[in-house]
Scaffold this active site. Structure first.
Site, PDB file in Angstrom:
ATOM      1  N   CYS A 162      11.245  -4.602 -38.213  1.00 41.52           N
ATOM      2  CA  CYS A 162      12.848  -4.529 -37.965  1.00 41.52           C
ATOM      3  C   CYS A 162      13.242  -4.493 -36.095  1.00 41.52           C
ATOM      4  CB  CYS A 162      12.701  -3.504 -38.787  1.00 41.52           C
ATOM      5  SG  CYS A 162      14.637  -3.768 -38.798  1.00 41.52           S
ATOM      6  N   HIS A 172      -1.835  -4.529 -27.558  1.00 47.09           N
ATOM      7  CA  HIS A 172      -0.613  -4.960 -26.542  1.00 47.09           C
ATOM      8  C   HIS A 172      -0.321  -5.532 -28.757  1.00 47.09           C
ATOM      9  CE1 HIS A 172      -1.806  -6.453 -22.854  1.00 47.09           C
ATOM     10  NE2 HIS A 172      -1.369  -5.108 -23.293  1.00 47.09           N
ATOM     11  N   ASP A 199      -4.925 -11.533 -31.623  1.00 49.98           N
ATOM     12  CA  ASP A 199      -5.191 -12.415 -32.767  1.00 49.98           C
ATOM     13  C   ASP A 199      -6.022 -12.009 -33.856  1.00 49.98           C
ATOM     14  OD1 ASP A 199      -8.074 -11.801 -31.550  1.00 49.98           O
ATOM     15  OD2 ASP A 199      -7.563 -13.990 -29.916  1.00 49.98           O
ATOM     16  N   GLN A 248      -6.718  -6.118 -25.371  1.00 58.20           N
ATOM     17  CA  GLN A 248      -5.216  -6.539 -24.978  1.00 58.20           C
ATOM     18  C   GLN A 248      -5.139  -8.010 -25.902  1.00 58.20           C
ATOM     19  OE1 GLN A 248      -5.058  -7.234 -20.090  1.00 58.20           O
ATOM     20  NE2 GLN A 248      -6.910  -6.956 -21.525  1.00 58.20           N
TER      21      GLN A 248
HETATM   22  P1  OAD Z   1      -6.194 -14.439 -19.093  1.00 64.86           P
HETATM   23  O1  OAD Z   1      -5.269 -15.451 -19.229  1.00 64.86           O
HETATM   24  O2  OAD Z   1      -4.800 -13.862 -17.922  1.00 64.86           O
HETATM   25  O3  OAD Z   1      -7.029 -14.345 -18.755  1.00 64.86           O
HETATM   26  C1  OAD Z   1      -8.119 -14.779 -19.829  1.00 64.86           C
HETATM   27  C2  OAD Z   1     -10.150 -14.450 -18.672  1.00 64.86           C
HETATM   28  O4  OAD Z   1     -10.125 -15.142 -19.450  1.00 64.86           O
HETATM   29  C3  OAD Z   1      -9.216 -16.016 -17.547  1.00 64.86           C
HETATM   30  O5  OAD Z   1     -10.025 -15.175 -16.035  1.00 64.86           O
HETATM   31  C4  OAD Z   1     -10.408 -16.695 -17.574  1.00 64.86           C
HETATM   32  O6  OAD Z   1     -11.294 -17.110 -16.624  1.00 64.86           O
HETATM   33  C5  OAD Z   1     -11.483 -15.885 -19.030  1.00 64.86           C
HETATM   34  N1  OAD Z   1     -11.890 -16.577 -19.890  1.00 64.86           N
HETATM   35  C6  OAD Z   1     -11.707 -17.809 -20.178  1.00 64.86           C
HETATM   36  N2  OAD Z   1     -12.680 -18.365 -21.379  1.00 64.86           N
HETATM   37  C7  OAD Z   1     -13.596 -17.554 -21.122  1.00 64.86           C
HETATM   38  C8  OAD Z   1     -14.818 -17.609 -21.614  1.00 64.86           C
HETATM   39  N3  OAD Z   1     -14.590 -18.172 -22.747  1.00 64.86           N
HETATM   40  N4  OAD Z   1     -15.353 -16.409 -21.763  1.00 64.86           N
HETATM   41  C9  OAD Z   1     -14.807 -14.888 -21.021  1.00 64.86           C
HETATM   42  N5  OAD Z   1     -14.384 -15.510 -20.195  1.00 64.86           N
HETATM   43  C10 OAD Z   1     -12.971 -16.223 -20.605  1.00 64.86           C
HETATM   44  O7  OAD Z   1      -5.789 -13.127 -20.844  1.00 64.86           O
HETATM   45  P2  OAD Z   1      -5.740 -11.734 -20.612  1.00 64.86           P
HETATM   46  O8  OAD Z   1      -6.368 -11.147 -19.328  1.00 64.86           O
HETATM   47  O9  OAD Z   1      -5.843 -11.174 -21.976  1.00 64.86           O
HETATM   48  O10 OAD Z   1       0.408  -9.796 -23.081  1.00 64.86           O
HETATM   49  O11 OAD Z   1      -3.838 -11.653 -20.245  1.00 64.86           O
HETATM   50  C11 OAD Z   1      -3.759 -10.140 -20.502  1.00 64.86           C
HETATM   51  C12 OAD Z   1      -2.269  -9.849 -20.945  1.00 64.86           C
HETATM   52  O12 OAD Z   1      -1.239 -10.824 -20.284  1.00 64.86           O
HETATM   53  C13 OAD Z   1      -2.024 -10.296 -21.909  1.00 64.86           C
HETATM   54  O13 OAD Z   1      -2.786  -9.523 -23.594  1.00 64.86           O
HETATM   55  C14 OAD Z   1      -1.184 -11.543 -22.809  1.00 64.86           C
HETATM   56  C15 OAD Z   1      -0.673 -11.776 -21.230  1.00 64.86           C
HETATM   57  O14 OAD Z   1       1.013 -11.617 -21.082  1.00 64.86           O
HETATM   58  C16 OAD Z   1       1.189 -10.168 -23.310  1.00 64.86           C
HETATM   59  O15 OAD Z   1       1.218 -10.729 -24.415  1.00 64.86           O
HETATM   60  C17 OAD Z   1       1.888  -8.531 -23.944  1.00 64.86           C
END
Ligand code: OAD
Length: 244
Positions: free
Chosen positions: A121, A113, A98, A95
């Site tokens: 565009c 994503h 980066d 997802q």
């Molecule tokens: P989140 O910010 O929702 O969740 C990140 C998770 O990683 C959390 O549960 C943290 O506890 C965990 N975390 C933080 N540091 C960590 C580490 N060092 N090792 C392991 N885990 C760690 O991010 P995503 O789940 O990626 O979409 O979010 C999903 C989507 O929602 C993203 O792709 C983005 C966002 O809105 C869009 O922008 C469309």
């Protein structure tokens, strides 16, 4: 603890922002995360872009600028090693936008994503293209290839926003991998809060085919009970040992 992997195991990995946290990329929903202080709809939806493209471009230009000097970490590298071991019995669904998995060397990968360092565009069908530019705060860049058709069109980041469909073929590729693997599937989710679909549904799909699910996350997310195994800790620290 180790994940049992033999020569018939298929591993589907799902990564979220947490895997890049130790590289210095902020997550979305943790304290100090990217969504703190932001109205998500304003910066990550087609409606938000239509209402204020400058605001949206400021947000993504800042994120591009913040990637300067950021490198993959031990968790990204552990997944590359696993892919080398498993070949086509490995698929990474990320997802993250980066680009750190690709920088580490992952190849069998789908970006659910989109990608932060690409633009496309809003009107013409030119292919999304590499674009690392952090535009000035008062600039919403234009396509430059639409001029023949009258007014130039805005560029947008090649990101899948809320309410938008995933890129063509992404879900098909994941579903085909899951159904080929069947009971031999190990699903490994890393650093994701499990709140955003369709990625959040992969743990159910794994159970349906009789596979085994693992979660590696810093904290216990709301969907943790759906996993067979949960490992709590920073991914860069926990993951390499689980995959030996
Ligand atoms: P989140 O910010 O929702 O969740 C990140 C998770 O990683 C959390 O549960 C943290 O506890 C965990 N975390 C933080 N540091 C960590 C580490 N060092 N090792 C392991 N885990 C760690 O991010 P995503 O789940 O990626 O979409 O979010 C999903 C989507 O929602 C993203 O792709 C983005 C966002 O809105 C869009 O922008 C469309």
């Amino acid at each position: 603890m180790r994940i049992a992997i033999d020569n018939s195991t298929h591993v589907l990995v799902l990564t979220g922002a947490g895997i890049s946290a130790e590289s210095g990329v902020p997550t979305f929903r943790d304290a100090g995360g990217l969504w703190e202080g932001h109205d998500v709809t304003a910066v990550a939806s087609p409606e938000g872009f239509e209402a204020d493209p400058l605001l949206v471009w400021r947000f993504y230009s800042q994120r591009r600028a913040a990637m300067t000097g950021i490198e993959p970490n031990a968790a990204h590298r552990a997944l590359v090693e696993l892919e080398h071991r498993l070949g086509d019995r490995f698929l990474l669904a990320t997802q993250n936008v980066d680009g750190l998995h690709a920088a580490a060397g992952s190849e069998r990968m789908v970006e659910m994503h989109g990608g932060l360092m690409r633009s496309r565009c809003t009107r013409c069908d030119r292919h999304p293209f590499a674009d690392t530019t952090a535009y000035k705060p008062n600039v919403a860049p234009l396509c430059g290839q639409c001029r023949g058709r009258g007014v130039d069109a805005l560029l947008r980041p090649d990101i899948v926003w809320f309410g938008e469909r995933l890129p063509a073929g992404v879900l098909d590729r994941i579903e085909a991998f899951v159904s080929t693997a069947g009971r031999r599937l190990v699903f490994l989710a890393i650093g994701t809060s499990g709140l955003v679909h369709p990625a959040a549904g992969l743990v159910d799909a794994t159970r349906q085919v009789g596979g085994t699910s693992w979660l590696v996350n810093l904290e216990r997310p709301a969907n943790a009970s759906q996993f067979d195994h949960v490992v709590l800790g920073p991914a860069a620290h926990e993951l390499p040992g689980l995959l030996v």
